[in-house]
Scaffold this motif. Structure first.
Motif, PDB file in Angstrom:
ATOM      1  N   ILE A   1     -40.333  81.398 -48.045  1.00  0.00           N
ATOM      2  CA  ILE A   1     -40.616  81.197 -49.551  1.00  0.00           C
ATOM      3  C   ILE A   1     -41.380  82.153 -50.179  1.00  0.00           C
ATOM      4  N   MET A   2     -42.722  82.550 -49.731  1.00  0.00           N
ATOM      5  CA  MET A   2     -43.581  83.582 -50.048  1.00  0.00           C
ATOM      6  C   MET A   2     -42.679  84.874 -50.113  1.00  0.00           C
ATOM      7  N   ALA A   3     -42.042  85.088 -49.197  1.00  0.00           N
ATOM      8  CA  ALA A   3     -41.363  86.531 -49.286  1.00  0.00           C
ATOM      9  C   ALA A   3     -40.295  86.679 -49.806  1.00  0.00           C
ATOM     10  N   ASP A   4     -39.691  85.781 -50.597  1.00  0.00           N
ATOM     11  CA  ASP A   4     -38.313  85.828 -51.548  1.00  0.00           C
ATOM     12  C   ASP A   4     -38.611  86.708 -52.678  1.00  0.00           C
ATOM     13  N   LYS A   5     -37.515  87.587 -53.000  1.00  0.00           N
ATOM     14  CA  LYS A   5     -37.904  88.915 -53.658  1.00  0.00           C
ATOM     15  C   LYS A   5     -38.238  88.173 -55.207  1.00  0.00           C
ATOM     16  N   GLU A   6     -37.707  87.427 -55.684  1.00  0.00           N
ATOM     17  CA  GLU A   6     -38.211  87.129 -57.097  1.00  0.00           C
ATOM     18  C   GLU A   6     -39.351  86.379 -57.006  1.00  0.00           C
ATOM     19  N   PHE A   7     -39.705  85.416 -56.143  1.00  0.00           N
ATOM     20  CA  PHE A   7     -40.700  84.760 -56.070  1.00  0.00           C
ATOM     21  C   PHE A   7     -42.224  85.618 -55.746  1.00  0.00           C
ATOM     22  N   SER A   8     -41.904  86.732 -54.941  1.00  0.00           N
ATOM     23  CA  SER A   8     -43.032  87.623 -54.559  1.00  0.00           C
ATOM     24  C   SER A   8     -43.436  88.542 -55.751  1.00  0.00           C
ATOM     25  N   LYS A   9     -42.358  88.924 -56.629  1.00  0.00           N
ATOM     26  CA  LYS A   9     -42.694  89.678 -57.676  1.00  0.00           C
ATOM     27  C   LYS A   9     -43.376  89.216 -58.841  1.00  0.00           C
ATOM     28  N   VAL A  10     -43.321  87.718 -59.027  1.00  0.00           N
ATOM     29  CA  VAL A  10     -44.022  86.961 -59.881  1.00  0.00           C
ATOM     30  C   VAL A  10     -45.234  86.474 -59.364  1.00  0.00           C
TER      31      VAL A  10
ATOM     32  N   LEU B   1     -39.603  78.955 -60.430  1.00  0.00           N
ATOM     33  CA  LEU B   1     -39.897  79.683 -59.088  1.00  0.00           C
ATOM     34  C   LEU B   1     -40.591  78.924 -58.300  1.00  0.00           C
ATOM     35  N   LEU B   2     -41.587  78.144 -58.470  1.00  0.00           N
ATOM     36  CA  LEU B   2     -42.280  77.419 -57.725  1.00  0.00           C
ATOM     37  C   LEU B   2     -41.738  76.063 -57.030  1.00  0.00           C
ATOM     38  N   ARG B   3     -40.489  75.593 -57.476  1.00  0.00           N
ATOM     39  CA  ARG B   3     -39.813  74.640 -56.966  1.00  0.00           C
ATOM     40  C   ARG B   3     -39.622  74.515 -55.470  1.00  0.00           C
ATOM     41  N   PRO B   4     -38.948  75.612 -54.944  1.00  0.00           N
ATOM     42  CA  PRO B   4     -38.923  75.632 -53.408  1.00  0.00           C
ATOM     43  C   PRO B   4     -39.796  75.500 -52.726  1.00  0.00           C
TER      44      PRO B   4
END
Length: 245
Positions: A153-162, A221-224
């Protein structure tokens, strides 16, 4: 304030719709920072009440409307501007920020959204800030047993960008919590006392017309992460539900 009550107030309001934070609110907070005393605040209280009402009624509604399209929100809270100075070395009586939180609905949906607006220090975030001892231990035990899902989850591209790829280090133990090995591969996760993510914004960004939509996007983006943690905190280590039927 419960969401159903807030909606009734909002949808009966006739004033102009807002999308960004009013520049006037930032200006007021800057002046309050320079004049943080009761006399100045009382003299300017009518201005504050109008700005605060606009912030809650319109900007808060913008976020709430967006969030409820993809999540179940039970309550919105606007934090008081008055400080509790009983145990603080800083005796200035007022906060120089405005903050909103949005609580998810029911025992099965864990996690909360937070927005802090302050000149030069605006940020949003979400997660678990200072969880109770039972939840803290359960989270740590989950990371000890299996840290692959949270890391994905933390490594997801869009999540980690934010939000970056790690929790905000508000509070951590120095080595390892009692009962955990400091050599464990997930000790970087386990040693945290809070499990919270943040995204900062400039003053220019927060007065822009698209700011509320940016906030909603970041919250989405926090939902997962929230879904994962909800599953963790409502089950035991064997995956058996702790919720009552």
């Amino acid at each position: 304030m419960r969401v159903d009550v807030f909606r009734q107030e909002y949808f009966h309001t006739k004033r102009e719709h807002m999308a960004g934070v009013a520049t006037d609110l930032l200006d007021f907070l800057k002046e309050l920072r320079k004049n943080n005393n009761r006399d100045w605040f009382e003299a300017n209280k009518p201005t504050f009440k109008k700005l605060d009402d606009d912030f809650k009624t319109f900007f808060g509604a913008e976020i709430l409307e967006g969030l409820t399209k993809t999540d179940h929100i039970e309550k919105m809270k606007l934090f008081r501007i008055y400080k509790d100075i009983r145990f603080s070395k800083d005796k200035t009586p007022f906060k120089t920020n405005r903050s909103l939180s949005f609580s998810r609905e029911g025992a099965a949906l864990r996690g909360g959204y937070f927005l802090h607006v302050e000149p030069g220090n605006t940020y949003l975030g979400g997660g678990f800030f200072g969880p109770n001892p039972t939840d803290l231990l359960r989270i740590r035990k989950e990371f000890e047993m299996d840290d692959q899902e949270i890391r994905a989850i933390m490594a997801d591209k869009e999540f980690s960008k934010v939000f970056g790829s790690e929790f905000v280090p508000y509070a951590q133990v120095k080595t390892a919590p009692k009962g955990f090995s400091k050599e464990h591969p997930a000790i970087d996760l386990i040693k945290n006392k809070s499990f919270f993510f943040e995204k900062k914004f400039t003053d220019k960004e927060i007065v822009a017309a698209n700011f509320s939509s940016k906030v909603v996007h970041c919250f989405e983006l926090l939902r997962p992460y929230f879904d994962y943690m909800s599953d963790v905190l409502t089950t035991d280590l064997n995956g058996v539900s702790l919720l009552k039927d």
